[in-house]
Write a protein that holds these residues in place. Structure first.
Motif, short mmCIF file in Angstrom:
data_model
loop_
_atom_site.label_atom_id
_atom_site.label_comp_id
_atom_site.label_asym_id
_atom_site.label_seq_id
_atom_site.Cartn_x
_atom_site.Cartn_y
_atom_site.Cartn_z
N GLN A 113 0.84 -1.20 0.00
CA GLN A 113 0.00 0.00 0.00
C GLN A 113 0.87 1.25 0.00
N ARG A 114 0.41 2.24 -0.72
CA ARG A 114 1.12 3.51 -0.74
C ARG A 114 0.79 4.26 0.56
N ILE A 115 1.82 4.78 1.18
CA ILE A 115 1.62 5.52 2.42
C ILE A 115 1.50 7.00 2.08
N THR A 116 0.36 7.56 2.41
CA THR A 116 0.13 8.98 2.15
C THR A 116 0.38 9.77 3.43
N THR A 117 0.62 11.06 3.27
CA THR A 117 0.82 11.89 4.45
C THR A 117 -0.45 11.95 5.28
N ALA A 118 -1.61 11.84 4.64
CA ALA A 118 -2.88 11.86 5.38
C ALA A 118 -2.97 10.62 6.29
N PHE A 136 8.98 17.86 8.84
CA PHE A 136 9.59 17.39 7.60
C PHE A 136 8.97 18.17 6.44
N PRO A 137 9.79 18.76 5.57
CA PRO A 137 9.23 19.56 4.48
C PRO A 137 8.53 18.73 3.40
N SER A 138 8.75 17.40 3.39
CA SER A 138 8.12 16.55 2.39
C SER A 138 8.13 15.10 2.87
N LYS A 139 7.33 14.28 2.20
CA LYS A 139 7.32 12.85 2.52
C LYS A 139 8.68 12.23 2.20
N ALA A 140 9.31 12.71 1.14
CA ALA A 140 10.65 12.21 0.78
C ALA A 140 11.63 12.42 1.93
N ARG A 141 11.52 13.55 2.62
CA ARG A 141 12.41 13.82 3.76
C ARG A 141 12.13 12.85 4.92
N VAL A 179 8.57 2.63 -4.71
CA VAL A 179 7.93 2.69 -6.02
C VAL A 179 7.02 3.91 -6.06
N GLY A 180 7.23 4.75 -7.04
CA GLY A 180 6.42 5.96 -7.18
C GLY A 180 6.89 7.12 -6.32
N GLU A 181 7.95 6.91 -5.56
CA GLU A 181 8.49 7.99 -4.72
C GLU A 181 9.63 8.70 -5.46
N ASN A 182 10.18 9.70 -4.83
CA ASN A 182 11.24 10.51 -5.40
C ASN A 182 12.46 9.66 -5.77
N GLU A 183 12.99 9.85 -6.95
CA GLU A 183 14.16 9.09 -7.44
C GLU A 183 15.35 9.22 -6.48
#
Length: 194
Positions: free
Chosen positions: A27-32, A49-54, A112-116
């Motif tokens: 499952q994709r983990i969303t910030t919500a 954290f400024p982003s989910k990537a962080r 998968v689908g996250e920041n490179e």
């Protein structure tokens, strides 16, 4: 008796993210979803954290710090190359076993689908691990005048490939097939031609 200090909000966010990685495979983990799990608003997440990537990078930092701190201790405490390699491998496998959510990062499954940039960080982690093995193997030749039956680069790559395979197998099995299972027997086989 001392009480454990309450983790900071930043640590709570990272612990919740790691737990979600473990309990929500595929499952994709969303910030919500993460905010709901932590019990804060999405805005509160972004204050730390400024982003989910962080957030993912925070977990990768934890992995790197945990593993390479232990590797440094191993290098200080042990001088024999095969022992060093065995302990390094064992630390990595046991860490993975105890942190299943982190394994999803190491296997790339959660990225998968996250920041490179995150996949690059995981690639760099394994490159650094391979370099560490190569250094240990090279020191055996310099210190003891002994060489392995296989070139140092090839052996270092084999060891990292073994670790990656065990971690990926752990994720693929739904965290049932423990990375450290059969380690001693497999290690003896790998080192038979040392």
């Amino acid at each position: 008796m001392t009480a454990n200090p309450k983790p900071s909000r930043k640590e709570q966010i990272l612990q919740s993210l790691a737990l979600m990685l473990e309990t929500m495979p595929g499952q994709r983990i969303t910030t919500a979803k993460l905010a709901s799990e932590v019990g804060v608003s999405e805005a509160a997440l972004y204050r730390h954290f400024p982003s989910k990537a962080r957030m993912f990078e925070g977990l990768i930092d934890f992995i790197e710090d945990s593993i390479f701190t232990r590797i440094n201790i191993i290098l200080t405490d042990h001088k024999e190359a095969v022992t060093r390699c065995s302990h390094i491998m064992h630390v990595l496998l046991v860490f993975s076993e105890r942190n299943p959510g982190m394994c999803r990062l190491l296997a790339g499954d959660a990225l998968v689908g996250e920041n490179e940039r995150l996949r690059t960080r995981i690639h760099q982690f394994f490159e650094k691990l391979e370099s560490q093995f190569k250094q240990v193997i090279r020191e055996r030749k310099l210190r003891d005048g002994q060489e392995f039956a296989i070139a140092e680069q090839a052996l270092a790559n084999l060891l990292v490939s073994y670790a990656e395979g065990k971690i990926t197998q752990y994720v693929r099995s739904g965290f049932d097939k423990k990375p450290s299972a059969d380690f001693n027997e497999q290690w003896q086989f790998l080192m038979a031609g040392k």
